[in-house]
Scaffold this motif. Structure first.
Motif, PDB file in Angstrom:
ATOM      1  N   TRP A  38       0.845  -1.188   0.000  1.00 53.32           N
ATOM      2  CA  TRP A  38       0.000   0.000   0.000  1.00 53.32           C
ATOM      3  C   TRP A  38       0.885   1.245   0.000  1.00 53.32           C
ATOM      4  N   GLN A  74      -3.474   0.278  -3.396  1.00 55.39           N
ATOM      5  CA  GLN A  74      -3.003  -1.047  -3.030  1.00 55.39           C
ATOM      6  C   GLN A  74      -2.465  -1.711  -4.287  1.00 55.39           C
ATOM      7  N   SER A 103      -7.254   2.763  -2.597  1.00 53.72           N
ATOM      8  CA  SER A 103      -7.500   2.188  -1.281  1.00 53.72           C
ATOM      9  C   SER A 103      -7.610   3.306  -0.255  1.00 53.72           C
TER      10      SER A 103
END
Length: 299
Positions: A254, A269, A292
Motif C-alpha cells: 500500500w 493497493q 485504497s
C-alpha cells in the motif's frame, strides 16, 4: 465466462458522478498511454489504475490498433476493441520519470463540444499521481469543466487559460506518531493496527491475520505484507485460485497519503490479480493496483 479478480479494482471508493447516471454512462475512448523512464512494473501499475478508474466513470472503448493485448480477452470490465460506438470523450496520458519525479500529462477531449482539457503536474510517488489527478478527470468527465489539482496546471483549450486553486484536499505531513493506532480498512481488511518501530498487523474479513511492516518516505506511508501468503488472504476466491495466488503472488503493498487531520489514509493497493474461469487459473497478473482508503478509529 472468463473472470478477472483485481481485489476490487472498480475504484468506486471515492466516486461521485453528479451528471452521468448509471443508465447514461459516458463512452470514453482510450487513445494512448506513453511512459518514459519508468520500469515495466510501475508503468503497469499506473496504466491499470487509470483504466480501472475510468471504467468506473464510463464505458471504455479502444481503437483497434491500440487495444492493449492484456485486455483482449472476453472480460466485462476490459472495454471494447475496435468499437463503432461514437465516444463522448477521448483520453490519453503521458508519464515521464526524471530525477525521482513523475511528470504527468493527461488530455481529455470532449467530442460533442470540441473542447480539449489538459492537466499537467509533478509527483513524487505513483499513489500521489493517481489521487491528485483523479479530481481533474472526474470534473471533466462529469461536467466538462476541468478542476485543477495543485501543484499542476490545467488548461482548457476553449478558454486558453489555466484555472487557479484546487478543490482537492491537500495531503498532510505524516509521521509515525500520526499513523500509529487502529485503522478500519477496505475491501478485505477489517482492522489494521500500526505500531511503533515500523510494525503492524491486519485482521482480514476471512479471519486471517497478516503481519505488516511500514516505512515513511517524505509524506508517503509505504505498508508491505510481512507474513507468508495463505489462501485466506484471497477470500472469497475459489480455493484453487486462492491457492495459486498464495503460492506465487508477491507481497501486497500500500502507498498512502494522510488526510482529514490525521484520520484518513488514501492511496493505492498493489497486488497480484488472477484471471480465472471456475477453479481454473488462466493468468496471474502482478503489480495490479486499485485505490485504497483506511479510516482511523477514534476511542
Amino acid at each position: 465466462m472468463k473472470r478477472i479478480f483485481l481485489l476490487g479494482l472498480t475504484l468506486g471508493l471515492f466516486l461521485n458522478l453528479p451528471v452521468f447516471a448509471q443508465d447514461s454512462r459516458p463512452v470514453i475512448r482510450m487513445d494512448a498511454f506513453s511512459f518514459e523512464g519508468l520500469g515495466p512494473q510501475e508503468s503497469q501499475i499506473i496504466r491499470t489504475l487509470f483504466q480501472s478508474y475510468l471504467s468506473g466513470l464510463g464505458t471504455l472503448v479502444y481503437p483497434a490498433v491500440q487495444f492493449p493485448q492484456d485486455y483482449a480477452e472476453e472480460d466485462e470490465d476490459a472495454g471494447l476493441a475496435g468499437t463503432e460506438t461514437f465516444p463522448d470523450f477521448t483520453f490519453s496520458a503521458r508519464v515521464v520519470f526524471d530525477r525521482e519525479l513523475r511528470y504527468l500529462n493527461v488530455t481529455v477531449g470532449n467530442t460533442r463540444s470540441g473542447e480539449i482539457s489538459s492537466f499537467s503536474s509533478v509527483y513524487k510517488t505513483t499513489g500521489e499521481l493517481i489521487l491528485k489527478s483523479r479530481a481533474f478527470m472526474e470534473s471533466v468527465l462529469a461536467s466538462g469543466v476541468p478542476l485543477d489539482a495543485s501543484p499542476g496546471v490545467a488548461e482548457n483549450a476553449a478558454y486558453g487559460a489555466g484555472r487557479a486553486a484546487s478543490q482537492e484536499p491537500r495531503p498532510e505531513p505524516i509521521s509515525e506518531g500520526k499513523i500509529i493506532g487502529t485503522w478500519r480498512g477496505d475491501q478485505g481488511i477489517e482492522i489494521a493496527r500500526l505500531q511503533r518501530g515500523g510494525r503492524g498487523i491486519a485482521v482480514l474479513s476471512s479471519g486471517a491475520r497478516m503481519e505488516l511492516s511500514y516505512t515513511i518516505i517524505g509524506d508517503t506511508l509505504f505498508i508491505t505484507q510481512d507474513s507468508a501468503n495463505q489462501e485466506r488472504y484471497y477470500h472469497p476466491l475459489p480455493y484453487q485460485v486462492a491457492r495459486a495466488l498464495a503460492a506465487e503472488a508477491g507481497p501486497m503493498r500500500w502507498e498512502f497519503l494522510l488526510y482529514g487531520n490525521g484520520t484518513a489514509l488514501r492511496g493505492i493497493q498493489i497486488t497480484t490479480a488472477a484471471r480465472y474461469e471456475g477453479e481454473k487459473v488462466l493468468e496471474l497478473i502482478p503489480n495490479s493496483a486499485r485505490e485504497s482508503g483506511w479510516t482511523k478509529t477514534i476511542r
